[in-house]
Design a protein around this motif. Structure first.
Motif, mmCIF file in Angstrom:
data_model
loop_
_atom_site.group_PDB
_atom_site.id
_atom_site.type_symbol
_atom_site.label_atom_id
_atom_site.label_comp_id
_atom_site.label_asym_id
_atom_site.label_seq_id
_atom_site.Cartn_x
_atom_site.Cartn_y
_atom_site.Cartn_z
ATOM 1 N N ALA A 50 0.712 -1.156 0.095
ATOM 2 C CA ALA A 50 0.094 -0.091 0.037
ATOM 3 C C ALA A 50 0.777 1.033 -0.089
ATOM 4 O O ALA A 50 0.681 2.313 -0.924
ATOM 5 N N TYR A 51 1.807 1.367 0.832
ATOM 6 C CA TYR A 51 2.935 2.355 0.808
ATOM 7 C C TYR A 51 3.508 2.564 -0.682
ATOM 8 O O TYR A 51 3.403 3.753 -1.111
ATOM 9 N N CYS A 52 4.026 1.758 -1.373
ATOM 10 C CA CYS A 52 4.680 1.736 -2.427
ATOM 11 C C CYS A 52 3.720 2.262 -3.349
ATOM 12 O O CYS A 52 4.030 3.023 -4.373
ATOM 13 N N PHE A 53 2.637 1.625 -3.466
ATOM 14 C CA PHE A 53 1.600 2.069 -4.553
ATOM 15 C C PHE A 53 1.161 3.532 -4.302
ATOM 16 O O PHE A 53 1.086 4.277 -5.334
ATOM 17 N N GLY A 54 0.978 3.985 -3.145
ATOM 18 C CA GLY A 54 0.650 5.286 -3.005
ATOM 19 C C GLY A 54 1.912 6.237 -3.375
ATOM 20 O O GLY A 54 1.651 7.238 -3.952
ATOM 21 N N VAL A 55 3.195 5.909 -3.010
ATOM 22 C CA VAL A 55 4.274 6.560 -3.567
ATOM 23 C C VAL A 55 4.121 6.774 -5.303
ATOM 24 O O VAL A 55 4.541 7.707 -5.726
ATOM 25 N N LEU A 56 3.798 5.432 -5.786
ATOM 26 C CA LEU A 56 3.924 5.648 -7.410
ATOM 27 C C LEU A 56 2.807 6.488 -7.927
ATOM 28 O O LEU A 56 2.966 7.110 -8.631
ATOM 29 N N THR A 58 1.375 8.930 -6.447
ATOM 30 C CA THR A 58 1.612 10.376 -6.339
ATOM 31 C C THR A 58 2.968 10.822 -7.011
ATOM 32 O O THR A 58 2.907 12.172 -7.558
ATOM 33 N N ASN A 59 3.721 10.153 -7.332
ATOM 34 C CA ASN A 59 4.924 10.503 -8.283
ATOM 35 C C ASN A 59 4.412 10.644 -9.588
ATOM 36 O O ASN A 59 4.706 11.570 -10.387
ATOM 37 N N LEU A 60 3.385 9.684 -10.164
ATOM 38 C CA LEU A 60 2.848 9.779 -11.575
ATOM 39 C C LEU A 60 2.170 11.137 -11.568
ATOM 40 O O LEU A 60 2.132 12.125 -12.509
ATOM 41 N N ALA A 61 1.375 11.486 -10.602
ATOM 42 C CA ALA A 61 0.554 12.593 -10.728
ATOM 43 C C ALA A 61 1.268 13.884 -10.775
ATOM 44 O O ALA A 61 1.010 14.717 -11.405
ATOM 45 N N VAL A 62 2.368 13.885 -9.832
ATOM 46 C CA VAL A 62 3.263 15.134 -9.868
ATOM 47 C C VAL A 62 3.854 15.426 -11.356
ATOM 48 O O VAL A 62 4.043 16.309 -11.758
ATOM 49 N N ASN A 63 4.472 14.092 -11.767
ATOM 50 C CA ASN A 63 5.095 14.322 -13.133
ATOM 51 C C ASN A 63 4.095 14.554 -14.304
ATOM 52 O O ASN A 63 4.389 15.527 -15.025
ATOM 53 N N LEU A 79 10.554 2.047 -13.149
ATOM 54 C CA LEU A 79 10.443 0.600 -13.281
ATOM 55 C C LEU A 79 10.719 -0.239 -12.182
ATOM 56 O O LEU A 79 10.075 -1.133 -12.069
ATOM 57 N N THR A 80 11.891 0.123 -11.510
ATOM 58 C CA THR A 80 12.150 -0.564 -10.167
ATOM 59 C C THR A 80 11.133 -0.494 -9.367
ATOM 60 O O THR A 80 10.863 -1.598 -8.548
ATOM 61 N N TYR A 81 10.648 0.669 -8.948
ATOM 62 C CA TYR A 81 9.771 0.786 -7.749
ATOM 63 C C TYR A 81 8.375 -0.012 -8.281
ATOM 64 O O TYR A 81 7.738 -0.259 -7.339
ATOM 65 N N VAL A 82 8.157 0.255 -9.586
ATOM 66 C CA VAL A 82 6.940 -0.658 -10.264
ATOM 67 C C VAL A 82 6.836 -2.124 -9.864
ATOM 68 O O VAL A 82 6.222 -2.702 -9.190
ATOM 69 N N GLY A 83 8.320 -2.543 -10.309
ATOM 70 C CA GLY A 83 8.708 -4.105 -9.745
ATOM 71 C C GLY A 83 8.470 -4.221 -8.308
ATOM 72 O O GLY A 83 7.935 -5.446 -8.006
ATOM 73 N N ILE A 84 9.074 -3.309 -7.598
ATOM 74 C CA ILE A 84 8.982 -3.429 -5.867
ATOM 75 C C ILE A 84 7.372 -3.697 -5.513
ATOM 76 O O ILE A 84 7.065 -4.655 -4.782
ATOM 77 N N THR A 85 6.661 -2.740 -5.995
ATOM 78 C CA THR A 85 5.394 -2.758 -5.583
ATOM 79 C C THR A 85 4.610 -4.066 -6.298
ATOM 80 O O THR A 85 3.869 -4.591 -5.499
ATOM 81 N N MET A 86 4.774 -4.485 -7.500
ATOM 82 C CA MET A 86 4.303 -5.503 -7.990
ATOM 83 C C MET A 86 4.593 -6.920 -6.861
ATOM 84 O O MET A 86 3.911 -7.554 -6.640
ATOM 85 N N TYR A 87 5.778 -6.827 -6.703
ATOM 86 C CA TYR A 87 6.590 -7.790 -5.654
ATOM 87 C C TYR A 87 5.365 -8.048 -4.349
ATOM 88 O O TYR A 87 5.218 -9.126 -3.910
ATOM 89 N N PHE A 88 5.542 -6.891 -3.641
ATOM 90 C CA PHE A 88 4.991 -6.907 -2.424
ATOM 91 C C PHE A 88 3.247 -7.284 -2.623
ATOM 92 O O PHE A 88 2.884 -7.906 -1.575
ATOM 93 N N GLY A 89 2.761 -6.883 -3.837
ATOM 94 C CA GLY A 89 1.465 -7.039 -3.904
ATOM 95 C C GLY A 89 1.323 -8.747 -4.121
ATOM 96 O O GLY A 89 0.185 -9.292 -3.679
ATOM 97 N N VAL A 90 2.061 -9.340 -5.014
ATOM 98 C CA VAL A 90 1.801 -10.805 -5.398
ATOM 99 C C VAL A 90 2.198 -11.457 -4.035
ATOM 100 O O VAL A 90 1.448 -12.486 -3.818
ATOM 101 N N TRP A 254 10.300 13.742 0.058
ATOM 102 C CA TRP A 254 9.474 12.317 0.350
ATOM 103 C C TRP A 254 9.582 11.312 -0.734
ATOM 104 O O TRP A 254 9.941 10.252 -0.552
ATOM 105 N N MET A 255 9.164 11.857 -2.043
ATOM 106 C CA MET A 255 9.208 10.691 -2.998
ATOM 107 C C MET A 255 10.658 10.430 -3.453
ATOM 108 O O MET A 255 11.043 9.364 -3.956
ATOM 109 N N GLY A 256 11.754 11.490 -3.552
ATOM 110 C CA GLY A 256 12.983 11.002 -3.655
ATOM 111 C C GLY A 256 13.570 10.281 -2.737
ATOM 112 O O GLY A 256 14.272 9.115 -3.198
ATOM 113 N N VAL A 257 13.340 10.197 -1.609
ATOM 114 C CA VAL A 257 13.859 9.352 -0.406
ATOM 115 C C VAL A 257 13.310 8.233 -0.630
ATOM 116 O O VAL A 257 13.722 6.831 -0.427
ATOM 117 N N SER A 258 11.780 7.883 -1.031
ATOM 118 C CA SER A 258 11.048 6.538 -0.966
ATOM 119 C C SER A 258 11.841 5.903 -2.163
ATOM 120 O O SER A 258 11.729 4.777 -2.108
#
Length: 371
Positions: A50-56, A58-63, A79-90, A254-258
């Motif tokens: 849930a945290y990673c998805f929220g960061v993604l 937010t980052n997309l909206a800002v961009n 792409l790496t953060y998308v992969g990490i989010t997918m991993y924790f979701g699965v 927040w987004m950069g550190v995350s």
């Protein structure tokens, strides 16, 4: 003809990987931890997802707001953060499924012992309304046979099997079956495993395939992004951050550190505290394939849009030799891979001993308190 052969070969290799890889046949490696209880493990993975998805998001909206949404997916960090989010979701889903199955298993076994007791069970049919009810505790085998033979059944031929009652659970189906032999005598099947397999074999095969695909996806994502996360952290803080001039807004911090620091922390926690997934030496080719595809995407962006995702990909760096850039990236990945293999080698040998010692200490403490 060639396409059909390639498809057949790919299908055969996929089935061989899914159904004949020992690691995938033990789903506890993916859904349990050495030290964290399974319910807590499931909650932890779901929270991280849930945290990673929220960061993604937010980052997309800002961009998008700043007009940079068109190249958002071209960054390796994204792409790496998308992969990490997918991993924790699965991983959270697989863990939840295993937890649910494990929590229901004792209750099912107890119910089976109480209600499905072989010869001490029979079925009675209410002839008045045609409904079927269970009648338990028929004490004598002869009494059971008399009740069964007295049942009105649909028109069936000799040697046919009739399902007269069933109940369904989350992971199995229990059916009361009556077998009509050549003489017309009716007997209730005490063990109906073969019948159950015949009735739901295709569905079970399909469900098992989906389950194995999810485990394989978790495995590949785990091995890939436990390597890519440290690569992002190293490259960003060593090369890109000094060139960027820092963060302008608090949201950027927040987004950069995350996305450039917390990513490695999360994968480190997964490796050292939450996961039991092993590393397969033969899967290094998967990482190199991902990196090759990304380098292809990078220079596709250059050829089509004239846009360098990262400045060190420009030809003027390293004397104009793009191959040197690619070779350096591959070398860094290989070094991280070796470090992760060694870390998992140590973890998979040290943690079982620690877990056994901790369990013995807990058992002794409980025994002492009872005394």
């Amino acid at each position: 003809m060639v396409v059909r052969r390639v498809y057949g070969w790919a299908k055969q290799q996929t089935q061989c990987f899914l159904f004949h890889t020992p690691v995938l046949q033990d789903d506890s490696l993916f859904t349990t931890s050495w030290f964290v209880p399974q319910p807590l493990l499931c909650c932890a993975r779901a929270t991280i997802f849930a945290y990673c998805f929220g960061v993604l998001v937010t980052n997309l909206a800002v961009n998008v707001v700043h007009g940079a949404g068109w190249n958002w997916a071209a960054y390796f960090t994204t792409l790496t953060y998308v992969g990490i989010t997918m991993y924790f979701g699965v991983a959270a889903y697989n863990t939840a499924v295993a937890w649910r199955a494990a929590s229901k298993l004792p209750a099912e076994q107890q119910q089976q012992q109480q209600q499905w007791v072989g010869q001490n069970e029979a079925l009675a049919v209410d002839e008045k309304n045609g409904e079927i009810d269970e009648m338990s505790l028929v004490s004598a085998d002869d009494s059971a046979s008399e009740v069964i033979n007295a049942m009105p059944l649909p028109s069936v031929g000799a040697g046919e099997i009739v399902e007269v009652a069933s109940r369904r659970s989350s992971n199995s189906r229990r059916s009361s079956v009556i077998y009509v032999d050549a003489s017309g005598s009716k007997t209730m099947a005490e063990d109906h495993v073969e019948y159950e397999q015949a009735m739901s074999g295709a569905a079970r095969q399909r469900d098992n395939t989906v389950h194995l695909v999810l485990l394989a996806a978790q495995w590949i994502l785990y091995e890939s992004f436990t390597c890519f996360a440290p690569l992002v952290t190293i490259m960003y803080w060593a090369l890109l951050y000094p060139m960027s001039g820092g963060f302008a807004l608090a949201a950027d911090v927040w987004m950069g550190v995350s996305m450039h620091a917390v990513n490695s922390v999360l994968m480190g926690v997964e490796v050292l505290a939450l996961s039991r997934i092993p590393y397969a030496l033969t899967h290094l080719g998967v990482l190199l394939t991902f990196m090759t595809l990304y380098l292809g995407l990078t220079y596709f962006m250059v050829a089509v849009y004239g846009f360098y995702v990262y400045p060190f990909f420009e030809a003027r760096y390293f004397g104009g030799y793009i191959a040197i850039v690619c070779l350096l990236v591959v070398d860094i990945i290989a070094i991280i891979w070796v470090a992760m293999v060694l870390l998992h080698y140590w973890r998979d040998r040290a943690y079982p001993r620690w877990a056994a010692t901790l369990k013995m200490s807990s058992s002794r403490a409980i025994g002492s308190s009872e005394l």
